[in-house]
Design an enzyme around this catalytic site. Structure first.
Site, mmCIF file in Angstrom:
data_model
loop_
_atom_site.group_PDB
_atom_site.id
_atom_site.type_symbol
_atom_site.label_atom_id
_atom_site.label_comp_id
_atom_site.label_asym_id
_atom_site.label_seq_id
_atom_site.Cartn_x
_atom_site.Cartn_y
_atom_site.Cartn_z
ATOM 1 N N HIS A 149 0.830 -1.219 0.000
ATOM 2 C CA HIS A 149 0.000 0.000 0.000
ATOM 3 C C HIS A 149 0.861 1.264 0.000
ATOM 4 C CE1 HIS A 149 -4.175 -1.261 0.327
ATOM 5 N NE2 HIS A 149 -3.791 -2.235 1.125
ATOM 6 N N SER A 167 3.785 1.636 8.834
ATOM 7 C CA SER A 167 3.481 0.530 7.915
ATOM 8 C C SER A 167 4.734 0.060 7.182
ATOM 9 C CB SER A 167 2.457 0.989 6.892
ATOM 10 O OG SER A 167 1.305 1.388 7.581
ATOM 11 N N ASP A 196 -0.441 -7.606 1.323
ATOM 12 C CA ASP A 196 0.105 -6.248 1.394
ATOM 13 C C ASP A 196 1.618 -6.271 1.656
ATOM 14 O OD1 ASP A 196 -0.552 -3.251 3.428
ATOM 15 O OD2 ASP A 196 0.338 -3.532 1.436
HETATM 16 O O1 LIG Z 1 1.842 4.426 7.009
HETATM 17 C C1 LIG Z 1 0.825 4.056 6.414
HETATM 18 O O2 LIG Z 1 -0.080 3.325 6.898
HETATM 19 C C2 LIG Z 1 0.659 4.463 5.041
HETATM 20 N N1 LIG Z 1 -0.207 3.866 4.199
HETATM 21 C C3 LIG Z 1 -0.111 4.509 2.996
HETATM 22 C C4 LIG Z 1 -0.775 4.314 1.806
HETATM 23 C C5 LIG Z 1 -0.489 5.124 0.732
HETATM 24 C C6 LIG Z 1 0.486 6.116 0.866
HETATM 25 F F1 LIG Z 1 0.750 6.896 -0.200
HETATM 26 C C7 LIG Z 1 1.177 6.337 2.036
HETATM 27 C C8 LIG Z 1 0.857 5.525 3.096
HETATM 28 C C9 LIG Z 1 1.339 5.483 4.401
HETATM 29 N N2 LIG Z 1 2.314 6.299 4.978
HETATM 30 C C10 LIG Z 1 2.040 7.634 5.148
HETATM 31 O O3 LIG Z 1 0.968 8.137 4.931
HETATM 32 C C11 LIG Z 1 3.156 8.460 5.648
HETATM 33 C C12 LIG Z 1 3.355 9.811 5.069
HETATM 34 C C13 LIG Z 1 2.922 9.608 6.453
HETATM 35 C C14 LIG Z 1 3.817 9.770 7.605
HETATM 36 C C15 LIG Z 1 3.318 9.509 8.847
HETATM 37 C C16 LIG Z 1 4.165 9.655 9.937
HETATM 38 C C17 LIG Z 1 5.487 10.051 9.788
HETATM 39 C C18 LIG Z 1 5.965 10.290 8.509
HETATM 40 C C19 LIG Z 1 5.144 10.143 7.410
#
Ligand SMILES: O=C(O)c1[nH]c2ccc(F)cc2c1NC(=O)[C@H]1C[C@@H]1c1ccccc1
Length: 232
Positions: free
Chosen positions: A41, A183, A89
């Site tokens: 994802h 993730s 995933d």
């Molecule tokens: O971490 C996730 O669950 C996840 N799932 C997604 C799906 C699509 C997608 F384009 C991104 C993700 C994404 N990561 C994020 O949104 C990361 C950017 C955010 C973030 C959070 C905390 C600290 C730094 C950066």
């Protein structure tokens, strides 16, 4: 990581930060000298851009010995992964060259025996994901310990309502939990990677919505075949 604490620097030398334009997007971990495992994802909304992989880091921004950004030669999402659910995933990333292994950069073994981790087993998960409900993004690696919960409990109508397959596992999410940005990172039980934090959007820190991981053991054949086929 919600409800956790800053990790001891470099005690998790397998941790990877998947980055786009210098920004952390998802976690991942080194499974071989030139291979990182993460979540499929995480490649959504990247409109085809290729990640770079930061290894050997504790801080995302400060200069540190053995911290190095690697280019990615290939990104291979599991063929069964899709945007509609959490199935399959997984994402394999082949680095452009073998990572230089050292005290701060090491491979983490993953579980090859396809058997459920017993409920109540306390595992650990680390990441650079959000550490507060307001979405604060940490500079340093955080970690938290979480107990595994049974698939039956996780599949309860009031929890994930029968969406957790035998290729997934769950941990309790009361207060302490993984969150956005974590993730792709590994769920480590007794020093072995048993799962990968799924990247489907999910509420964090709510006990009614346990954390979901893709179990690694059911995918050993896929992982081994991809690594064997693309060996440089
Ligand atoms: O971490 C996730 O669950 C996840 N799932 C997604 C799906 C699509 C997608 F384009 C991104 C993700 C994404 N990561 C994020 O949104 C990361 C950017 C955010 C973030 C959070 C905390 C600290 C730094 C950066």
């Amino acid at each position: 990581i919600l409800g956790g604490y800053e990790a001891k620097p470099h005690l998790r030398p397998y941790m990877a930060s998947l980055q786009l334009d210098g920004q952390h997007v998802c976690g991942g971990f080194l499974i071989a000298e030139e291979w990182v495992l993460s979540a499929a994802h995480c490649t959504e909304e990247t409109d085809g851009k290729v990640f770079q992989v930061l290894l050997g880091a504790h801080s995302l921004t400060e200069p540190e010995p053995h911290k190095r950004l690697y280019r990615v030669r290939a990104q291979i999402p599991h063929p069964g992964s899709n945007i509609h659910n959490n199935k399959d995933d997984l994402l394999l990333l082949q680095l452009e060259e073998k990572a230089e292994l050292n005290v701060h950069v090491q491979v983490l073994p993953f579980q090859r025996e396809d058997r459920d981790v017993a409920a109540d087993t306390v595992c650990e998960v680390a990441g650079w994901g959000t550490i507060s409900h307001s979405g604060h993004r940490p500079d340093k690696l955080y970690q938290v310990e979480r107990p595994v919960i049974s698939r039956d409990v996780c599949n309860h109508r009031t929890r994930h309502d029968h969406t957790i397959t035998e290729k997934m596992m769950c941990t309790d999410s009361r207060r302490k939990d993984t969150c956005k940005g974590d993730s792709g990172g590994p769920l480590v039980c007794n020093g072995v990677a048993e799962g990968v934090v799924t990247a489907g959007s999910r509420v964090c820190g709510n006990y009614k919505k346990p954390a979901i991981y893709t179990r690694i053991a059911p995918y050993v054949a896929w992982i081994d075949s991809v690594m064997a086929s693309a060996a440089v």
